[in-house]
Enzyme design. Structure first.
Site, PDB file in Angstrom:
ATOM      1  N   ARG A  71     -47.573 -24.779 -57.336  1.00 26.81           N
ATOM      2  CA  ARG A  71     -48.015 -25.179 -58.669  1.00 26.81           C
ATOM      3  C   ARG A  71     -47.148 -24.517 -59.733  1.00 26.81           C
ATOM      4  O   ARG A  71     -46.787 -23.348 -59.604  1.00 26.81           O
ATOM      5  CB  ARG A  71     -49.477 -24.778 -58.898  1.00 26.81           C
ATOM      6  CG  ARG A  71     -50.458 -25.350 -57.894  1.00 26.81           C
ATOM      7  CD  ARG A  71     -51.778 -24.609 -58.000  1.00 26.81           C
ATOM      8  NE  ARG A  71     -52.763 -25.096 -57.062  1.00 26.81           N
ATOM      9  CZ  ARG A  71     -52.862 -24.704 -55.792  1.00 26.81           C
ATOM     10  NH1 ARG A  71     -52.001 -23.810 -55.303  1.00 26.81           N
ATOM     11  NH2 ARG A  71     -53.799 -25.185 -55.005  1.00 26.81           N
ATOM     12  N   ARG A 105     -64.709 -43.427 -46.328  1.00 27.20           N
ATOM     13  CA  ARG A 105     -64.394 -44.265 -47.489  1.00 27.20           C
ATOM     14  C   ARG A 105     -63.617 -43.497 -48.549  1.00 27.20           C
ATOM     15  O   ARG A 105     -63.045 -44.099 -49.465  1.00 27.20           O
ATOM     16  CB  ARG A 105     -65.666 -44.861 -48.078  1.00 27.20           C
ATOM     17  CG  ARG A 105     -66.526 -43.900 -48.875  1.00 27.20           C
ATOM     18  CD  ARG A 105     -67.780 -44.574 -49.420  1.00 27.20           C
ATOM     19  NE  ARG A 105     -67.467 -45.797 -50.126  1.00 27.20           N
ATOM     20  CZ  ARG A 105     -68.358 -46.747 -50.387  1.00 27.20           C
ATOM     21  NH1 ARG A 105     -69.607 -46.613 -49.973  1.00 27.20           N
ATOM     22  NH2 ARG A 105     -68.013 -47.816 -51.061  1.00 27.20           N
ATOM     23  N   GLU A 157     -72.667 -39.806 -49.719  1.00 27.50           N
ATOM     24  CA  GLU A 157     -71.239 -39.708 -49.994  1.00 27.50           C
ATOM     25  C   GLU A 157     -70.893 -40.039 -51.436  1.00 27.50           C
ATOM     26  O   GLU A 157     -70.023 -39.409 -52.051  1.00 27.50           O
ATOM     27  CB  GLU A 157     -70.436 -40.586 -49.015  1.00 27.50           C
ATOM     28  CG  GLU A 157     -70.402 -42.076 -49.335  1.00 27.50           C
ATOM     29  CD  GLU A 157     -71.682 -42.802 -48.955  1.00 27.50           C
ATOM     30  OE1 GLU A 157     -71.748 -44.024 -49.187  1.00 27.50           O
ATOM     31  OE2 GLU A 157     -72.606 -42.158 -48.433  1.00 27.50           O
ATOM     32  N   ASP A 158     -71.574 -41.039 -52.028  1.00 25.43           N
ATOM     33  CA  ASP A 158     -71.239 -41.382 -53.411  1.00 25.43           C
ATOM     34  C   ASP A 158     -71.749 -40.325 -54.388  1.00 25.43           C
ATOM     35  O   ASP A 158     -71.149 -40.104 -55.442  1.00 25.43           O
ATOM     36  CB  ASP A 158     -71.772 -42.772 -53.780  1.00 25.43           C
ATOM     37  CG  ASP A 158     -73.208 -42.990 -53.347  1.00 25.43           C
ATOM     38  OD1 ASP A 158     -73.817 -42.034 -52.822  1.00 25.43           O
ATOM     39  OD2 ASP A 158     -73.710 -44.109 -53.525  1.00 25.43           O
TER      40      ASP A 158
END
Length: 728
Positions: free
Chosen positions: A431, A540, A644-645
């Site tokens: 970074r 997903r 998950e959402d």
């Protein structure tokens, strides 16, 4: 000619007479004007020569700078070498990079010895490492090793001092002279000198130490960490006192200090002199010598008055109401006051000569603190008065960024330490200082994803881009058990592919049966790709290489959307690429009766979650979800349906500190029936577990919904850009 010489001689003689008449009293102080040889020549007047120097302090107070209890430079050097036998260590000479090549950056913590408890603070450090994504239980996979012996307090007068550390670590088969080991320490040395001595040979180990002095610090190898108390939270932590993008009110005080005053010994000189800058108006400096067992034996003439004044002000009120906070050294170079000032958005004014500031390898402290000199204490008030108000505001905002990103919890302090070491292993993929010192902070910007600012959702303005590229990838998750695509997914593919912004469609096939052949799928104007999933809910959000665009439209196969809805939502997302923008919205709340977080899918005036069954977000969040979050959280998602959402919403809110955005939808999504009730209960359990893991509730509520201009206005349909959105 003779007359001219006479005038020159008379002028010279008159000058000498005047010098002796008016300056003789001062000249007598210098040895070369006396008839005797000077007993002691001095290149600079002594601090007690009041006739030469104007005194701002009592002679007795200033004379303490020469306290015989303090170490000489030779003694300090000897003490430093007793700790750092390998004082020339660098990553290239004392670290085995080959251990990190096969399994990457993995960290192994030694098992704790029986009958040898660790302190609360060291227990938090070990727990932070074991909960991180870098932890491994297999020493053969490890790149870095952490001792199970508590090395935080190396003051042999402390009850938490662990004896015979040298003997113990030499018996560890993995010790290897300290190579690839990291040792944490908060307190070193003891009364009266408080040197950096740890009481054992660290060999070639790296040292993560509080109150690090620049003489013993090995740049690019050791790490300076902040001093934190045992009450410092394990995770989460309290927010800073100045909210993001807010303007603080004008503070009552310019500069404050309230703390202990040491009457003798190391650190006493600076704190004893602080009363000189106190004016009782906008500069408040309060000290007390009422601490320790025998303070009355050493108290001076100021103690009684100082103790009375000390009780007149509340420390927290001073922090809240001051622009600058003095952070002087204590017995050691660091103090708890440093983190307290950062949290309070009170700009630290550091008076600790030789202190290697925490994480200075990554953090630009010139943007958040004023670094002063102990010997120039009297210049501090005038120096801070000269700082322009705009720069003061920038300093205050930066203190909040640094506090929230790196210091608000033990987790963040430990993870910052590990990330700095990881960056050293691959400098070409590390970074930049910009990333460490800009929102959202270095911990949330993974260089494995990219080192180019334009690839992240946070830096479009800094990078010179106004909006992301106007294309998106539709990512549809299919869970139907049928051997062919369902009618709902076929309609969804047709609607999405008709969007002028759609670049490709990916179908994640998460079914037991193999995906249908290409002939069963509809013909689309954009590429359609089928990806075989592992039947895990977390799949997903896996960073598939097939996703080529910044924007991802996440969809469930039963989602019903029109092309106009997709187009409008994408246009909105391009203005807010760091957020989730979508259609079905839910909200969370605190249930006081049950003492837990609640979840509701009812339509109300607030939202904090946009379900990823139909939502746009940046593809970087796939990488963050998979690589930043530890495996335990992903396992929670896979084991608890409908979680998950919520985790994705929690993650994005934790990164941005902003709520998602809901856009107009023709057909409202609503969960109902027994299945909907069960999913709601599962999501409530999910919320509780996520809040416990993060240490706080990251979700942010909003009352905003975005509609197209002229939406449902009484004007001609021909003048509306998205007229289909108004059709039932």
């Amino acid at each position: 000619m003779q007359t001219r010489k006479k005038y020159i001689f008379l002028t010279f003689l008159a000058s000498w007479l005047l010098l002796f008449l008016f300056g003789g009293d001062q000249l007598r102080h210098f040895a070369f004007f006396s008839g005797r040889k000077a007993k002691a020549r001095r290149s600079w007047p002594h601090w007690t020569d009041r006739s030469l120097l104007k005194s701002f302090a009592d002679a007795e107070e200033l004379q303490r700078d020469g306290d015989p209890a303090l170490l000489s430079p030779r003694e300090r050097r000897a003490a430093r070498l007793s700790v750092h036998r390998s004082s020339s260590c660098r990553m290239e000479t004392c670290f085995d990079f080959s251990r990190c090549e096969k399994h990457g950056f993995k960290v192994f913590t030694y098992p704790q010895e029986r009958g040898q408890p660790v302190s609360e603070s060291y227990g938090k450090i070990l727990s932070s490492i074991e909960r991180s994504r870098y932890h491994t239980g297999n020493p053969e996979e490890a790149c870095l090793f952490i001792l199970g012996i508590d090395t935080l307090d190396r003051d042999h007068l402390s009850g938490q001092y662990v004896r015979n550390v040298d003997e113990k670590i030499r018996g560890f088969p993995l010790w290897n002279g300290g190579r690839n080991h990291l040792i944490f320490n908060l307190y070193s040395g003891t009364w009266p000198n408080y040197t950096g001595e740890l009481g054992f040979d660290i060999g070639q180990a790296m040292l993560a130490k509080a109150s690090f002095d620049t003489d013993s610090f090995r740049p690019g190898f050791d790490i300076s960490i902040p001093l934190f108390s045992k009450e410092h939270p394990q995770r989460g932590g309290d927010r800073g006192w100045l909210y993001q993008d807010s303007l603080p009110p004008k503070k009552k005080y310019l500069l404050v200090f309230k703390g202990k005053r040491y009457l003798t010994g190391i650190g006493s000189g600076t704190r004893n002199a602080l009363h000189h800058i106190h004016n009782g108006k906008d500069i408040i400096s309060l000290t007390t010598c009422k601490h320790g067992k025998d303070w009355e034996k050493h108290k001076d003439t100021r103690c009684d008055k100082d103790n009375v004044d000390y009780e007149k002000f509340d420390y927290q009120e001073l922090l809240h109401n001051s622009t600058f906070c003095i952070v002087p050294r204590g017995r050691r170079l660091g103090s708890f006051r440093f983190l307290e000032a950062l949290q309070a958005a009170c700009i630290p004014v550091l008076l600790s000569d030789g202190w290697e500031l925490p994480f200075a390898e990554a953090i630009d402290w010139g943007k958040a603190a004023v670094v002063g000199s102990e010997r120039l204490l009297l210049q501090i008030p005038s120096a801070v008065r000269c700082i322009h108000p705009e720069r003061v505001l920038a300093f205050q905002q930066q203190t909040q960024l640094l506090w929230d990103a790196y210091f608000s919890s033990v987790d963040k302090i430990v993870h910052t330490t590990l990330e700095i070491i990881k960056d050293r292993l691959a400098p070409h993929r590390s970074r930049s200082r910009f990333l460490w010192n800009a929102l959202p902070g270095g911990l949330l910007v993974l260089p494995d994803f990219s080192t180019h600012l334009g690839d992240f959702p946070f830096y479009y303005l800094q990078h010179g881009k106004i909006l992301p590229v106007p294309k998106f990838t539709a990512f549809i998750r299919a869970v139907s058990q049928a051997g062919s695509p369902s009618q709902s997914i076929l309609r969804l593919i047709q609607a999405v592919s008709a969007s002028q912004y759609c670049a490709q469609i990916l179908v994640l096939w998460s079914c037991e049966k193999p995906p249908p052949p290409s002939g069963k799928w509809p013909q689309t104007p954009v590429p359609l790709t089928i990806i075989q999933g592992r039947r895990k809910l977390s799949d997903r959000f896996f960073p598939f290489e097939a996703i080529q665009t910044d924007a991802v439209l996440s969809l469930d196969e039963h989602t019903i959307l029109s092309t106009s809805e997709v187009d409008f939502a994408f246009v909105v997302w391009r203005s807010f690429p760091e957020r989730i923008v979508g259609f079905p919205a839910q909200s969370h709340f605190w249930d006081r009766e049950q003492g837990r977080w609640g979840y509701t899918s009812k339509w109300n005036n607030e939202l904090s979650i946009v379900l990823t069954a139909a939502a746009f977000y940046h593809r970087y969040y796939h990488t963050l979800f998979t690589e930043y979050l530890p495996a335990g959280l992903r396992e929670l998602v896979d084991g608890l349906a409908a979680c998950e959402d919520i985790l994705m919403n929690v993650l994005v809110a934790a990164v941005t500190k902003l709520p998602p955005i809901k856009v107009t939808q023709r057909k409202q999504h609503k969960e109902g029936g027994t299945a909907g009730s069960r999913r709601s209960s599962q999501r409530q359990d999910c919320l509780d577990q996520l809040a416990d893991w993060f240490g706080y509730m990251p979700l942010v509520s909003s009352q905003l919904r975005l509609d197209p201009v002229l939406f449902k206005d009484q004007v001609s349909v021909l003048r509306k850009k998205y007229p289909r959105l108004e059709k039932p």
